[in-house]
Design a protein around this motif. Structure first.
Motif, PDB file in Angstrom:
ATOM      1  N   GLN A  15       0.838  -1.202   0.000  1.00 49.84           N
ATOM      2  CA  GLN A  15       0.000   0.000   0.000  1.00 49.84           C
ATOM      3  C   GLN A  15       0.874   1.253   0.000  1.00 49.84           C
ATOM      4  OE1 GLN A  15      -3.041  -1.681  -0.905  1.00 49.84           O
ATOM      5  NE2 GLN A  15      -3.594   0.312  -0.115  1.00 49.84           N
ATOM      6  N   LEU A  16       1.955   1.224   0.763  1.00 51.06           N
ATOM      7  CA  LEU A  16       2.865   2.369   0.813  1.00 51.06           C
ATOM      8  C   LEU A  16       3.554   2.561  -0.536  1.00 51.06           C
ATOM      9  CD1 LEU A  16       4.424   1.720   4.318  1.00 51.06           C
ATOM     10  CD2 LEU A  16       2.586   3.315   3.722  1.00 51.06           C
ATOM     11  N   ALA A  65     -15.885   4.848  12.254  1.00 51.87           N
ATOM     12  CA  ALA A  65     -15.170   3.603  11.966  1.00 51.87           C
ATOM     13  C   ALA A  65     -14.858   3.500  10.472  1.00 51.87           C
ATOM     14  CB  ALA A  65     -15.985   2.400  12.435  1.00 51.87           C
ATOM     15  N   HIS A  66     -15.799   3.934   9.642  1.00 52.69           N
ATOM     16  CA  HIS A  66     -15.580   3.927   8.192  1.00 52.69           C
ATOM     17  C   HIS A  66     -14.402   4.824   7.810  1.00 52.69           C
ATOM     18  CE1 HIS A  66     -16.527   3.781   3.907  1.00 52.69           C
ATOM     19  NE2 HIS A  66     -16.299   5.087   3.907  1.00 52.69           N
ATOM     20  N   GLY A  67     -14.385   6.027   8.367  1.00 52.41           N
ATOM     21  CA  GLY A  67     -13.295   6.961   8.059  1.00 52.41           C
ATOM     22  C   GLY A  67     -11.941   6.436   8.497  1.00 52.41           C
ATOM     23  N   LEU A  68     -11.891   5.844   9.681  1.00 58.04           N
ATOM     24  CA  LEU A  68     -10.625   5.302  10.166  1.00 58.04           C
ATOM     25  C   LEU A  68     -10.207   4.085   9.348  1.00 58.04           C
ATOM     26  CD1 LEU A  68      -8.285   5.511  12.120  1.00 58.04           C
ATOM     27  CD2 LEU A  68      -9.644   4.238  13.799  1.00 58.04           C
ATOM     28  N   ALA A  69     -11.175   3.288   8.919  1.00 57.69           N
ATOM     29  CA  ALA A  69     -10.869   2.132   8.068  1.00 57.69           C
ATOM     30  C   ALA A  69     -10.229   2.586   6.763  1.00 57.69           C
ATOM     31  CB  ALA A  69     -12.146   1.328   7.780  1.00 57.69           C
ATOM     32  N   THR A  70     -10.794   3.605   6.171  1.00 53.17           N
ATOM     33  CA  THR A  70     -10.281   4.122   4.903  1.00 53.17           C
ATOM     34  C   THR A  70      -8.856   4.646   5.059  1.00 53.17           C
ATOM     35  OG1 THR A  70     -12.516   4.684   4.191  1.00 53.17           O
ATOM     36  CG2 THR A  70     -10.700   5.793   3.059  1.00 53.17           C
ATOM     37  N   ALA A  71      -8.635   5.471   6.068  1.00 54.07           N
ATOM     38  CA  ALA A  71      -7.303   6.045   6.293  1.00 54.07           C
ATOM     39  C   ALA A  71      -6.289   4.953   6.627  1.00 54.07           C
ATOM     40  CB  ALA A  71      -7.359   7.080   7.416  1.00 54.07           C
ATOM     41  N   SER A  72      -6.694   3.999   7.443  1.00 57.20           N
ATOM     42  CA  SER A  72      -5.780   2.928   7.843  1.00 57.20           C
ATOM     43  C   SER A  72      -5.390   2.069   6.647  1.00 57.20           C
ATOM     44  CB  SER A  72      -6.422   2.065   8.932  1.00 57.20           C
ATOM     45  OG  SER A  72      -6.691   2.838  10.086  1.00 57.20           O
ATOM     46  N   GLY A  73      -6.358   1.767   5.803  1.00 58.32           N
ATOM     47  CA  GLY A  73      -6.068   0.979   4.611  1.00 58.32           C
ATOM     48  C   GLY A  73      -5.125   1.693   3.662  1.00 58.32           C
ATOM     49  N   MET A  74      -5.277   3.003   3.569  1.00 52.67           N
ATOM     50  CA  MET A  74      -4.410   3.787   2.689  1.00 52.67           C
ATOM     51  C   MET A  74      -2.940   3.637   3.093  1.00 52.67           C
ATOM     52  SD  MET A  74      -4.807   7.759   1.582  1.00 52.67           S
ATOM     53  CE  MET A  74      -4.158   8.559   3.016  1.00 52.67           C
ATOM     54  N   PHE A  75      -2.690   3.525   4.406  1.00 53.31           N
ATOM     55  CA  PHE A  75      -1.313   3.411   4.888  1.00 53.31           C
ATOM     56  C   PHE A  75      -0.905   1.974   5.177  1.00 53.31           C
ATOM     57  CE2 PHE A  75      -2.349   7.850   5.690  1.00 53.31           C
ATOM     58  CZ  PHE A  75      -1.326   8.426   4.948  1.00 53.31           C
ATOM     59  N   GLY A  76      -1.678   1.021   4.672  1.00 54.03           N
ATOM     60  CA  GLY A  76      -1.283  -0.377   4.758  1.00 54.03           C
ATOM     61  C   GLY A  76      -1.556  -1.045   6.091  1.00 54.03           C
ATOM     62  N   MET A  77      -2.280  -0.381   6.964  1.00 48.45           N
ATOM     63  CA  MET A  77      -2.595  -0.973   8.262  1.00 48.45           C
ATOM     64  C   MET A  77      -3.866  -1.812   8.095  1.00 48.45           C
ATOM     65  SD  MET A  77      -1.566   2.244  10.648  1.00 48.45           S
ATOM     66  CE  MET A  77      -0.834   1.559  12.120  1.00 48.45           C
ATOM     67  N   MET A  78      -3.672  -2.961   7.479  1.00 53.16           N
ATOM     68  CA  MET A  78      -4.796  -3.744   7.002  1.00 53.16           C
ATOM     69  C   MET A  78      -5.599  -4.408   8.117  1.00 53.16           C
ATOM     70  SD  MET A  78      -4.290  -2.675   4.100  1.00 53.16           S
ATOM     71  CE  MET A  78      -5.592  -3.421   3.126  1.00 53.16           C
ATOM     72  N   ARG A  79      -4.970  -4.778   9.202  1.00 53.91           N
ATOM     73  CA  ARG A  79      -5.710  -5.368  10.313  1.00 53.91           C
ATOM     74  C   ARG A  79      -6.566  -4.298  10.995  1.00 53.91           C
ATOM     75  NH1 ARG A  79      -1.839  -8.781  13.467  1.00 53.91           N
ATOM     76  NH2 ARG A  79      -1.756  -9.836  11.464  1.00 53.91           N
ATOM     77  N   VAL A  80      -6.012  -3.100  11.139  1.00 53.84           N
ATOM     78  CA  VAL A  80      -6.807  -1.992  11.690  1.00 53.84           C
ATOM     79  C   VAL A  80      -8.013  -1.762  10.781  1.00 53.84           C
ATOM     80  CG1 VAL A  80      -6.836   0.465  12.288  1.00 53.84           C
ATOM     81  CG2 VAL A  80      -4.787  -0.900  12.760  1.00 53.84           C
ATOM     82  N   ARG A  81      -7.767  -1.719   9.486  1.00 47.42           N
ATOM     83  CA  ARG A  81      -8.842  -1.513   8.520  1.00 47.42           C
ATOM     84  C   ARG A  81      -9.906  -2.587   8.654  1.00 47.42           C
ATOM     85  NH1 ARG A  81     -10.718  -3.418   3.874  1.00 47.42           N
ATOM     86  NH2 ARG A  81     -11.659  -1.977   2.408  1.00 47.42           N
ATOM     87  N   THR A 104     -11.677  -2.799  20.946  1.00 42.29           N
ATOM     88  CA  THR A 104     -10.428  -3.203  21.603  1.00 42.29           C
ATOM     89  C   THR A 104      -9.472  -3.816  20.583  1.00 42.29           C
ATOM     90  OG1 THR A 104     -11.519  -3.514  23.725  1.00 42.29           O
ATOM     91  CG2 THR A 104      -9.446  -4.688  23.401  1.00 42.29           C
ATOM     92  N   GLN A 105      -9.995  -4.604  19.658  1.00 44.58           N
ATOM     93  CA  GLN A 105      -9.154  -5.193  18.610  1.00 44.58           C
ATOM     94  C   GLN A 105      -8.601  -4.120  17.669  1.00 44.58           C
ATOM     95  OE1 GLN A 105     -12.117  -8.250  17.455  1.00 44.58           O
ATOM     96  NE2 GLN A 105     -10.453  -9.703  17.798  1.00 44.58           N
ATOM     97  N   VAL A 106      -9.406  -3.107  17.369  1.00 40.71           N
ATOM     98  CA  VAL A 106      -8.926  -1.981  16.558  1.00 40.71           C
ATOM     99  C   VAL A 106      -7.737  -1.333  17.257  1.00 40.71           C
ATOM    100  CG1 VAL A 106      -9.465   0.349  15.724  1.00 40.71           C
ATOM    101  CG2 VAL A 106     -11.141  -1.483  15.426  1.00 40.71           C
ATOM    102  N   GLU A 107      -7.896  -1.052  18.550  1.00 39.00           N
ATOM    103  CA  GLU A 107      -6.838  -0.396  19.316  1.00 39.00           C
ATOM    104  C   GLU A 107      -5.580  -1.248  19.384  1.00 39.00           C
ATOM    105  OE1 GLU A 107      -9.763   2.118  22.320  1.00 39.00           O
ATOM    106  OE2 GLU A 107      -9.232   0.050  22.810  1.00 39.00           O
ATOM    107  N   GLN A 108      -5.746  -2.541  19.590  1.00 34.47           N
ATOM    108  CA  GLN A 108      -4.586  -3.438  19.651  1.00 34.47           C
ATOM    109  C   GLN A 108      -3.890  -3.540  18.297  1.00 34.47           C
ATOM    110  OE1 GLN A 108      -6.491  -6.959  21.220  1.00 34.47           O
ATOM    111  NE2 GLN A 108      -6.133  -6.345  23.345  1.00 34.47           N
ATOM    112  N   ALA A 109      -4.669  -3.621  17.234  1.00 33.73           N
ATOM    113  CA  ALA A 109      -4.090  -3.704  15.893  1.00 33.73           C
ATOM    114  C   ALA A 109      -3.323  -2.426  15.561  1.00 33.73           C
ATOM    115  CB  ALA A 109      -5.187  -3.964  14.858  1.00 33.73           C
ATOM    116  N   TYR A 110      -3.865  -1.285  15.977  1.00 33.95           N
ATOM    117  CA  TYR A 110      -3.175  -0.009  15.756  1.00 33.95           C
ATOM    118  C   TYR A 110      -1.861   0.025  16.541  1.00 33.95           C
ATOM    119  CZ  TYR A 110      -2.013   4.911  15.759  1.00 33.95           C
ATOM    120  OH  TYR A 110      -1.335   6.103  15.638  1.00 33.95           O
TER     121      TYR A 110
END
Length: 125
Positions: A15-16, A65-81, A104-110
């Motif tokens: 992704q990067l 959650a949608h907005g954070l998913a989009t931003a996270s995916g853009m930077f390759g943080m696929m588990r967060v997404r 909690t899983q979102v936070e841990q993945a981040y």
């Protein structure tokens, strides 16, 4: 490892690499600068998700959650997404049951992916 964790990488550097096309001689560090902005804003976004969940505001929770998913995916943080998308889908449903665990899983993945992204882009705290 739960099945969902096996499906998505903590950090997908491809992704990067896709983002690197945005860089040129005038903006050689654009991806790193964009990632720094994402990393700077994400803790507040996670807090906002917690606040919305505590308030039972499913509609706003889904949107955030949608907005954070989009931003996270853009930077390759696929588990967060992936966890954000699951949280979004849950919040758009009829109940918020299970949302606490997903958040909690979102936070841990981040927390897991953040240092990987920083190392990949040679960012400092």
């Amino acid at each position: 490892m739960a099945p969902m964790e096996q499906q998505a990488l903590a950090l997908d550097v491809r992704q990067l690499e896709k983002l690197s096309v945005l860089q040129d001689e005038d903006a050689p560090n654009l991806v790193a600068e964009m990632a720094q902005g994402y990393l700077a804003r994400t803790p507040a976004r996670l807090s906002r998700l917690r606040e919305l969940l505590a308030a039972g505001n499913a509609g706003q929770l889904a949107n955030e959650a949608h907005g954070l998913a989009t931003a996270s995916g853009m930077f390759g943080m696929m588990r967060v997404r992936q966890y954000c998308k699951a949280l979004e889908n849950l919040a758009r449903g009829s109940s918020l049951e299970g949302a606490e665990g997903l958040l909690t899983q979102v936070e841990q993945a981040y927390a897991e992916a953040r240092p990987l992204l920083m190392a990949e882009l040679k960012l400092r705290d």
